[in-house]
Design an enzyme around this catalytic site. Structure first.
Site, mmCIF file in Angstrom:
data_model
loop_
_atom_site.group_PDB
_atom_site.id
_atom_site.type_symbol
_atom_site.label_atom_id
_atom_site.label_comp_id
_atom_site.label_asym_id
_atom_site.label_seq_id
_atom_site.Cartn_x
_atom_site.Cartn_y
_atom_site.Cartn_z
ATOM 1 C CB ALA A 30 -3.250 -7.758 -35.556
ATOM 2 N N GLY A 32 -3.293 -10.064 -40.898
ATOM 3 C CA GLY A 32 -3.650 -10.406 -42.269
ATOM 4 C C GLY A 32 -5.008 -9.900 -42.683
ATOM 5 C CE LYS A 49 -5.320 -14.788 -40.338
ATOM 6 N NZ LYS A 49 -5.430 -15.444 -39.016
ATOM 7 C CG ASP A 141 -8.243 -13.382 -28.964
ATOM 8 O OD1 ASP A 141 -8.644 -12.616 -28.069
ATOM 9 O OD2 ASP A 141 -8.085 -13.015 -30.142
#
Length: 350
Positions: A30, A32, A49, A141
């Protein structure tokens, strides 16, 4: 001044220093794009990234700053480590980390895992979480795609962008639904490191079964599926619910009894089922900790108390409540990058 080379990846401009070659796209998130590359300095493969437009809004600036601070602070064998960071002429930020060949999601969708791999992967996840939690950090997460694995079965937890301080007033839906702890769905406000243990338990169950344990279609369905296996939440847990709507929803559900996990996981090692029972507990305060789980008999082949380190110091979250303009975040970010490269900031113009 570093020399920068431009490349187009999926229509996105990658501006990287000439130190890195052989760019190949490996994933899009979302916030990169991630490419693999070869580090000419070390000869090692790396992941790069690109954080797109990190200074476009204060929220994005703060998020990027948080991820950078966490990557710099967390130093552990089972946590992804930063090997370089730079800002391109276009003012995009690039994080460079070690590259691992695959992730647990890909492994789980390709073939069933044998017992020794399940044990070793779970051991490493919990070893990483013990360290992260000791630093005062919650991942929030944790899911199979955030767990990287190489050909030697070395495992590293990644994607700490959502990680946050252990404090009340937590924000709502952050982790992928299947792995989300019930207190995130129910309480909204207060949760702690135990949410990661729940997620690790869901991942453990998926390794044992080869499919997600709680594949909810939405958060209502998700909670319902959890109660079908674990029974209705205890009254003292229900009383912690802050939202009136959520409270009404939970109280409207039919009363259900907990099903012993030994019935669900008939072919699993009884020690594995026992550990899973201790990880998937409704009341977060009764959930096993990462340190306790490492000492469980199921992980005895790998458990080594002398080689399961904790963080030397707590992570400094003092910046996290700051509501600052983009320019201030930018200066703070530049300062962190210069510090990473051991540059004397008094002598170096930005």
């Amino acid at each position: 001044m570093a020399e920068f080379i431009r490349a187009q990846i999926f229509g996105t401009t990658f501006e990287i220093t000439s130190r890195y070659t052989d760019l190949q796209p490996v994933g899009m998130g979302a916030f990169g794009l991630v490419c693999s590359a070869k580090d000419q300095l070390t000869g090692q493969p790396v992941a790069i990234k690109k954080i797109m437009k990190p200074f476009s809004t204060p929220v994005l600036s703060k998020r990027t700053y948080r991820e950078l601070k966490l990557l710099k602070h967390l130093k552990h064998e089972n946590v992804i480590s930063l090997s370089d960071i730079f800002i391109s002429p276009l003012e995009d930020i690039y994080f460079v980390t070690e590259l691992l060949g695959t992730d647990l999601h890909r492994l789980l969708t390709s073939r069933p895992l044998e017992k020794q791999f399940i044990q070793y992967f779970l051991y490493q996840i919990l070893r990483g979480l013990k360290y992260v939690h000791s630093a005062g950090v919650i991942h929030r997460d944790l899911k199979p795609s955030n767990i990287l694995v190489n050909e030697n079965c070395d495992l590293k937890i990644c994607d700490f962008g959502l990680a946050r301080i252990q404090d009340p007033q937590m924000t709502g839906y952050v982790s992928t639904r299947y792995y989300r702890a019930p207190e995130i769905m129910l309480t909204w406000q207060k949760y702690d490191v135990e949410v990661d243990i729940w997620s690790a338990g869901c991942i453990f169950a998926e390794m044992l079964e080869g499919k997600p344990l709680f594949p909810g279609k939405d958060h209502v369905n998700q909670f319902s599926i959890i109660t079908e296996l674990l029974g209705s939440p205890p009254e003292d847990v229900i009383h912690t619910i802050c939202s009136e709507n959520t409270l009404r929803f939970v109280q409207s559900l039919p009363k259900r009894e907990r099903i012993p996990l030994s019935q669900k996981f008939k072919n699993a090692d009884p020690a594995a089922v026992d550990l899973l029972e201790r990880m998937l507990v409704f009341d977060p305060k009764k959930r096993i900790s990462a340190a306790q789980a490492l000492a469980h008999e199921y992980l005895a082949p790998y458990h080594d108390p002398s080689d399961e380190p904790v963080a030397a110091e707590k992570f400094d979250w003092s910046f996290n409540d700051a509501d600052l303009p983009v320019d201030t975040w930018k200066i703070m970010m530049y300062s962190e990058i210069l510090d990473y490269h051991n540059v004397d900031q008094n002598d170096t113009p930005l």
